[in-house]
Design a protein around this motif. Structure first.
Motif, PDB file in Angstrom:
ATOM      1  N   ILE A 156      11.347 -27.153  28.207  1.00  0.00           N
ATOM      2  CA  ILE A 156      11.119 -26.570  29.533  1.00  0.00           C
ATOM      3  C   ILE A 156      12.417 -26.039  30.130  1.00  0.00           C
ATOM      4  N   THR A 157      13.484 -26.817  30.058  1.00  0.00           N
ATOM      5  CA  THR A 157      14.732 -26.398  30.697  1.00  0.00           C
ATOM      6  C   THR A 157      15.434 -25.277  29.931  1.00  0.00           C
ATOM      7  N   LEU A 158      15.210 -25.188  28.628  1.00  0.00           N
ATOM      8  CA  LEU A 158      15.766 -24.065  27.875  1.00  0.00           C
ATOM      9  C   LEU A 158      15.222 -22.752  28.416  1.00  0.00           C
ATOM     10  N   ASP A 159      13.905 -22.696  28.592  1.00  0.00           N
ATOM     11  CA  ASP A 159      13.301 -21.482  29.140  1.00  0.00           C
ATOM     12  C   ASP A 159      13.808 -21.224  30.548  1.00  0.00           C
ATOM     13  N   LEU A 160      13.915 -22.294  31.343  1.00  0.00           N
ATOM     14  CA  LEU A 160      14.366 -22.156  32.724  1.00  0.00           C
ATOM     15  C   LEU A 160      15.706 -21.435  32.803  1.00  0.00           C
ATOM     16  N   PHE A 161      16.722 -21.940  32.090  1.00  0.00           N
ATOM     17  CA  PHE A 161      18.062 -21.403  32.252  1.00  0.00           C
ATOM     18  C   PHE A 161      18.278 -20.103  31.482  1.00  0.00           C
ATOM     19  N   ALA A 162      17.629 -19.964  30.312  1.00  0.00           N
ATOM     20  CA  ALA A 162      17.821 -18.740  29.537  1.00  0.00           C
ATOM     21  C   ALA A 162      17.265 -17.531  30.272  1.00  0.00           C
ATOM     22  N   VAL A 163      16.037 -17.652  30.806  1.00  0.00           N
ATOM     23  CA  VAL A 163      15.429 -16.511  31.491  1.00  0.00           C
ATOM     24  C   VAL A 163      16.010 -16.346  32.890  1.00  0.00           C
ATOM     25  N   LEU A 164      16.386 -17.463  33.539  1.00  0.00           N
ATOM     26  CA  LEU A 164      17.030 -17.366  34.848  1.00  0.00           C
ATOM     27  C   LEU A 164      18.282 -16.498  34.764  1.00  0.00           C
ATOM     28  N   LEU A 165      19.072 -16.692  33.700  1.00  0.00           N
ATOM     29  CA  LEU A 165      20.312 -15.942  33.556  1.00  0.00           C
ATOM     30  C   LEU A 165      20.102 -14.589  32.885  1.00  0.00           C
ATOM     31  N   GLY A 166      19.151 -14.526  31.954  1.00  0.00           N
ATOM     32  CA  GLY A 166      19.013 -13.321  31.145  1.00  0.00           C
ATOM     33  C   GLY A 166      17.908 -12.375  31.565  1.00  0.00           C
ATOM     34  N   GLY A 167      17.093 -12.742  32.564  1.00  0.00           N
ATOM     35  CA  GLY A 167      15.996 -11.879  32.965  1.00  0.00           C
ATOM     36  C   GLY A 167      16.479 -10.564  33.560  1.00  0.00           C
ATOM     37  N   ALA A 168      15.838  -9.464  33.153  1.00  0.00           N
ATOM     38  CA  ALA A 168      16.240  -8.140  33.642  1.00  0.00           C
ATOM     39  C   ALA A 168      15.073  -7.365  34.239  1.00  0.00           C
ATOM     40  N   ILE A 169      13.877  -7.950  34.242  1.00  0.00           N
ATOM     41  CA  ILE A 169      12.674  -7.212  34.641  1.00  0.00           C
ATOM     42  C   ILE A 169      12.756  -6.743  36.092  1.00  0.00           C
ATOM     43  N   ALA A 170      13.337  -7.558  36.967  1.00  0.00           N
ATOM     44  CA  ALA A 170      13.385  -7.189  38.385  1.00  0.00           C
ATOM     45  C   ALA A 170      14.177  -5.908  38.615  1.00  0.00           C
ATOM     46  N   MET A 171      15.104  -5.580  37.715  1.00  0.00           N
ATOM     47  CA  MET A 171      15.944  -4.405  37.894  1.00  0.00           C
ATOM     48  C   MET A 171      15.312  -3.121  37.356  1.00  0.00           C
ATOM     49  N   LEU A 172      14.103  -3.217  36.798  1.00  0.00           N
ATOM     50  CA  LEU A 172      13.505  -2.027  36.194  1.00  0.00           C
ATOM     51  C   LEU A 172      13.295  -0.879  37.178  1.00  0.00           C
ATOM     52  N   PRO A 173      12.824  -1.126  38.422  1.00  0.00           N
ATOM     53  CA  PRO A 173      12.735   0.017  39.353  1.00  0.00           C
ATOM     54  C   PRO A 173      14.087   0.703  39.565  1.00  0.00           C
ATOM     55  N   LEU A 174      15.151  -0.084  39.648  1.00  0.00           N
ATOM     56  CA  LEU A 174      16.493   0.474  39.823  1.00  0.00           C
ATOM     57  C   LEU A 174      16.890   1.294  38.593  1.00  0.00           C
ATOM     58  N   TYR A 175      16.683   0.724  37.394  1.00  0.00           N
ATOM     59  CA  TYR A 175      17.021   1.453  36.172  1.00  0.00           C
ATOM     60  C   TYR A 175      16.208   2.737  36.056  1.00  0.00           C
TER      61      TYR A 175
ATOM     62  N   ALA B 189      24.997 -14.725  28.900  1.00  0.00           N
ATOM     63  CA  ALA B 189      24.903 -16.094  29.411  1.00  0.00           C
ATOM     64  C   ALA B 189      23.686 -16.813  28.825  1.00  0.00           C
ATOM     65  N   ALA B 190      22.591 -16.086  28.598  1.00  0.00           N
ATOM     66  CA  ALA B 190      21.406 -16.693  27.981  1.00  0.00           C
ATOM     67  C   ALA B 190      21.712 -17.165  26.561  1.00  0.00           C
ATOM     68  N   VAL B 191      22.512 -16.407  25.830  1.00  0.00           N
ATOM     69  CA  VAL B 191      22.924 -16.823  24.479  1.00  0.00           C
ATOM     70  C   VAL B 191      23.745 -18.104  24.557  1.00  0.00           C
ATOM     71  N   ALA B 192      24.665 -18.157  25.509  1.00  0.00           N
ATOM     72  CA  ALA B 192      25.511 -19.345  25.659  1.00  0.00           C
ATOM     73  C   ALA B 192      24.677 -20.573  26.014  1.00  0.00           C
ATOM     74  N   VAL B 193      23.691 -20.411  26.870  1.00  0.00           N
ATOM     75  CA  VAL B 193      22.813 -21.525  27.239  1.00  0.00           C
ATOM     76  C   VAL B 193      22.063 -22.041  26.018  1.00  0.00           C
ATOM     77  N   THR B 194      21.564 -21.137  25.188  1.00  0.00           N
ATOM     78  CA  THR B 194      20.798 -21.547  24.011  1.00  0.00           C
ATOM     79  C   THR B 194      21.651 -22.373  23.059  1.00  0.00           C
ATOM     80  N   LEU B 195      22.870 -21.938  22.813  1.00  0.00           N
ATOM     81  CA  LEU B 195      23.761 -22.693  21.933  1.00  0.00           C
ATOM     82  C   LEU B 195      24.084 -24.065  22.529  1.00  0.00           C
ATOM     83  N   THR B 196      24.239 -24.117  23.846  1.00  0.00           N
ATOM     84  CA  THR B 196      24.503 -25.395  24.509  1.00  0.00           C
ATOM     85  C   THR B 196      23.308 -26.334  24.384  1.00  0.00           C
ATOM     86  N   TRP B 197      22.098 -25.810  24.566  1.00  0.00           N
ATOM     87  CA  TRP B 197      20.881 -26.638  24.480  1.00  0.00           C
ATOM     88  C   TRP B 197      20.644 -27.138  23.053  1.00  0.00           C
ATOM     89  N   ALA B 198      21.015 -26.329  22.065  1.00  0.00           N
ATOM     90  CA  ALA B 198      20.875 -26.778  20.677  1.00  0.00           C
ATOM     91  C   ALA B 198      21.731 -28.013  20.421  1.00  0.00           C
TER      92      ALA B 198
END
Length: 425
Positions: A230-249, A387-396
């Motif tokens: 659960i927490t892996l998904d929490l922090f990886a997507v929290l840091l790596g999510g980009a969907i909200a910026m799509l209107p801007l892009y 940052a999402a990559v770094a979180v994943t390695l830390t969680w492993a």
């Protein structure tokens, strides 16, 4: 119907699947238009960074009610009939669609109305996640659950492809059309849920409601496999999510407008849907934990490349790749969580999972908007992916239980305590 995947041969699961598909199409058609309207209205009086901040606020107002209500919604999903909760949630979303339909058609749509409806949608999500997440395992035999999870994800991801595409096209025709479509789809979804027969009675350990809510959180905390997933998904997507910026892009970086925004929003779901369809016929059988971790790393790298891209088709391909990687991770994570959780805990564990997912999505939108306002959208998105990559390695390293999860077949739920207090309604 022998040609159908096994879970879809079960009438109740078929109705659940159709409800999930139509609800998701309606939600995504609404979400893409809400984001576009917020950014478009904000840009009339604000610069790019200030308008990005408004996109971040949309995520925040959806997360706050979910954060406050999640303990109650998880307990309710274990205490009451999950069908009734799911039906009520869909009707609330229907009400939201009608508000936006009237406001847009009447020409008085505004940021306060959009933010208020976003908060109501946060309330709906708070109760929808635990009820629907805990309902699916009641509709199929245990051995079909991984396939059912893949099919449920296929419904969600298919809706996430169709919804934004239809929403963007209909908005170009007439701005209120997407909300009219969403209202009709929510009505159909509610009718589908009314056809599902009675579910197994739920039995809770004796105790006060507050104690039972705390028991759910304690279970998640004490089960390191569930907690790590659960927490892996929490922090990886929290840091790596980009969907909200799509209107801007779409508007200010790729310069493709509302027409180009629909495909951008649908691309992650396209990658995820193809992955989920594959899993519904060919479920993963070996080294599930390591494969989940690799998928999250790919998700982060694809996000970083998307953030730096100024080419529309490269951006589309990276969004499709990160969607496929996310689905790969979701499929494994949800299968492990569902198979490792007894039924009388599924609502509360699903609530914790929903809170984590929403924190990663809605707070991720807030984080994206705020960091884009501070650092600029490109720097913020690239840094978030890395940052999402770094979180994943830390969680492993922190949760070796994730690396050691080999197959779904070896996962058995903890022994259930003898039923004492009936909570059937």
């Amino acid at each position: 119907m022998n040609w159908l995947p096994e879970p879809l041969r079960i009438a109740d699961f078929r109705a659940f699947w159709l409800a999930r598909l139509t609800t998701t199409i309606g939600q995504m058609a609404m979400v893409i238009v809400i984001g576009w309207q917020v950014y478009d209205i904000a840009r009339e009086t604000m610069d790019i960074r200030a308008a990005a901040f408004q996109l971040g606020l949309i995520g925040l107002v959806q997360f706050v009610p979910l954060f406050l209500l999640t303990p109650v919604s998880g307990w309710a999903a274990d205490r009451f009939d999950r069908r009734i909760i799911a039906r009520a949630v869909i009707l609330l979303e229907l009400f939201c669609a009608l508000i936006l339909l009237v406001a847009t058609a009447g020409g008085f749509i505004s940021l306060p109305i959009l933010f208020s409806v976003a908060a109501l949608l946060g309330v709906a999500r708070a109760f929808a996640g635990p009820a629907l997440g805990a309902m699916a395992p009641n509709l199929v035999p245990r051995q079909l659950l991984p396939n059912a999870i893949a099919l449920s994800s296929t419904a969600w991801q298919s809706g996430a492809i169709i919804g934004p595409a239809i929403g963007g096209i209909l908005y170009d025709v007439t701005p209120h059309f997407p909300y009219a479509l969403s209202a009709a789809l929510f009505a159909f979804s509610a009718l589908s849920l009314f056809t599902i027969g009675p579910l197994p009675r739920i039995v809770l350990r004796p105790g006060r409601p507050l104690r039972q809510m705390i028991d759910g959180l304690a279970y998640v905390r004490g089960n390191r496999l569930v907690l790590g997933a659960i927490t892996l998904d929490l922090f990886a997507v929290l840091l790596g999510g980009a969907i909200a910026m799509l209107p801007l892009y779409a508007r200010d970086i790729l310069h493709v407008g509302a027409d180009g925004l629909g495909p951008l929003r649908a691309a992650p779901a396209l990658g995820a849907t193809l992955t989920a369809i594959f899993f519904s016929f060919r479920p993963i059988k070996t080294d599930v934990g390591v494969k989940m971790l690799v998928a999250v790393v790919i998700f982060g790298l694809a996000t970083a490349v998307f953030g730096a891209s100024t080419h529309y088709f490269l951006s589309l391909s990276m969004l499709a790749l990160l969607g496929a990687a996310d689905m790969f991770s979701v499929y494994i994570r949800q299968s492990l969580i569902q198979l490792y959780t007894p039924d009388d805990m599924r609502g509360r564990v699903a609530a914790a999972s929903t809170l984590a997912i929403s924190a990663s999505n809605e707070l991720g939108e807030t984080r994206s908007g705020f960091t884009a306002a501070l650092l600029g959208p490109v720097t913020a998105t690239v840094a978030g992916g890395l940052a999402a990559v770094a979180v994943t390695l830390t969680w492993a390293w922190l949760f070796p239980e994730l690396r050691r999860a080999r197959t779904f077949e070896t996962v058995e739920p903890p022994p259930e305590k003898p039923p004492i207090v009936s909570s059937g309604v």
